[in-house]
Design an enzyme around this catalytic site. Structure first.
Site, mmCIF file in Angstrom:
data_model
loop_
_atom_site.group_PDB
_atom_site.id
_atom_site.type_symbol
_atom_site.label_atom_id
_atom_site.label_comp_id
_atom_site.label_asym_id
_atom_site.label_seq_id
_atom_site.Cartn_x
_atom_site.Cartn_y
_atom_site.Cartn_z
ATOM 1 N N ASP A 182 2.768 1.065 8.382
ATOM 2 C CA ASP A 182 3.033 2.133 9.362
ATOM 3 C C ASP A 182 3.565 3.381 8.669
ATOM 4 O O ASP A 182 4.260 4.200 9.287
ATOM 5 C CB ASP A 182 4.013 1.647 10.424
ATOM 6 C CG ASP A 182 5.366 1.261 9.834
ATOM 7 O OD1 ASP A 182 5.450 1.082 8.602
ATOM 8 O OD2 ASP A 182 6.335 1.141 10.598
ATOM 9 N N GLU A 183 3.256 3.542 7.393
ATOM 10 C CA GLU A 183 3.733 4.701 6.631
ATOM 11 C C GLU A 183 2.604 5.694 6.378
ATOM 12 O O GLU A 183 1.494 5.317 5.984
ATOM 13 C CB GLU A 183 4.343 4.257 5.295
ATOM 14 C CG GLU A 183 5.647 3.479 5.439
ATOM 15 C CD GLU A 183 6.299 3.235 4.088
ATOM 16 O OE1 GLU A 183 6.106 4.054 3.169
ATOM 17 O OE2 GLU A 183 6.996 2.213 3.959
#
Length: 254
Positions: A182-183
């Site tokens: 989720d980066e």
């Protein structure tokens, strides 16, 4: 006739050496065919068939020769066409593999490899042209919640939506990539501080907009950290590290 074999072998060897150059290989391929058949054919003596009563019609012999020549051209043309088709297909396959290697399959955004390459390129230009480069680290706040409540399929949909939103806001000198999980990470070239603030504001606006997944609505939110070249680091590794530290401090304050 004996000379035709070494001529064809020599041309064939050169053709293989030029395999990465389609036009050169094509010329040598034709030379190979011609080198094999032309000397050999000069050694052949063809006499029109005859009977005790009459000699065969010369027009029939000419027609036969034209037919043989036509068939030979068809064979050569088929070989050339096959080579060109194979070459085009190979180039398309290389383009596909190159795109897969440099882009995230889920969001379509550039991946970590592309991000590092772009950042290094921007830093090289910044040293020459004198502008500044910002690295922005982005970590989604509610992604684990989406996965836990709605499952991984919903999580994938959320990432796709965020990827599309971030891609939509990009302007000249701006770059965004998904670097894993989720980066996300972004790069901004700028001279005025206000330009950097505007870019970060646009990112925040998209990440704090509600998103709908089936009948589920959530605001993903994000923790954002920024580092700036040259104040916060001269190298890509130092800038990424400092942006990550700022991002984790922001996440701890949530």
């Amino acid at each position: 006739g004996a000379t035709s074999i070494p001529i064809a072998m020599l041309c064939g060897a050169f053709a293989l050496a030029q395999i990465k150059n389609p036009s050169g290989a094509l010329v040598l391929f034709v030379a190979t065919v011609a080198g094999r058949h032309s000397p050999a054919m000069t050694a052949v003596s063809v006499s029109p068939f005859a009977t005790d009563d009459m000699i065969a019609d010369s027009r029939a012999v000419a027609a036969m020769a034209m037919a043989i020549a036509g068939i030979a051209l068809v064979i050569v043309g088929t070989g050339v066409a096959s080579y060109l088709i194979d070459s085009d297909a190979s180039e398309q396959n290389l383009d596909t593999l190159r795109h897969m290697a440099l882009n995230d399959a889920l969001t379509g955004l550039p991946n970590r490899t592309s991000f590092n390459s772009f950042l290094n390129h921007m830093l090289e230009r910044a040293r020459l042209d004198g502008y500044k480069v910002a690295v922005i680290g982005i970590d989604l706040d509610k992604f684990k919640e989406i996965n836990d409540i709605r499952g991984h399929e919903a999580g994938d949909q959320a990432l796709e939506i965020i990827g599309a939103r971030l891609k939509f806001i990009l302007r000249d000198g701006e770059f965004v990539a998904r670097i894993g999980g989720d980066e996300f990470a972004a790069v901004k070239r700028f001279t005025e501080q206000s330009d950097l603030h505007d870019f970060v504001s646009r990112i925040e606006s998209e990440l704090f907009q509600p998103m709908h997944i089936d009948d589920f609505e959530i605001v993903p939110g994000a923790s954002i950290g920024v580092s700036v070249h040259p104040e916060d680091g001269e190298t890509a590794a130092r800038l990424i590290g400092n942006a990550d530290l700022a991002m984790y401090r922001a996440k701890a304050d949530v």
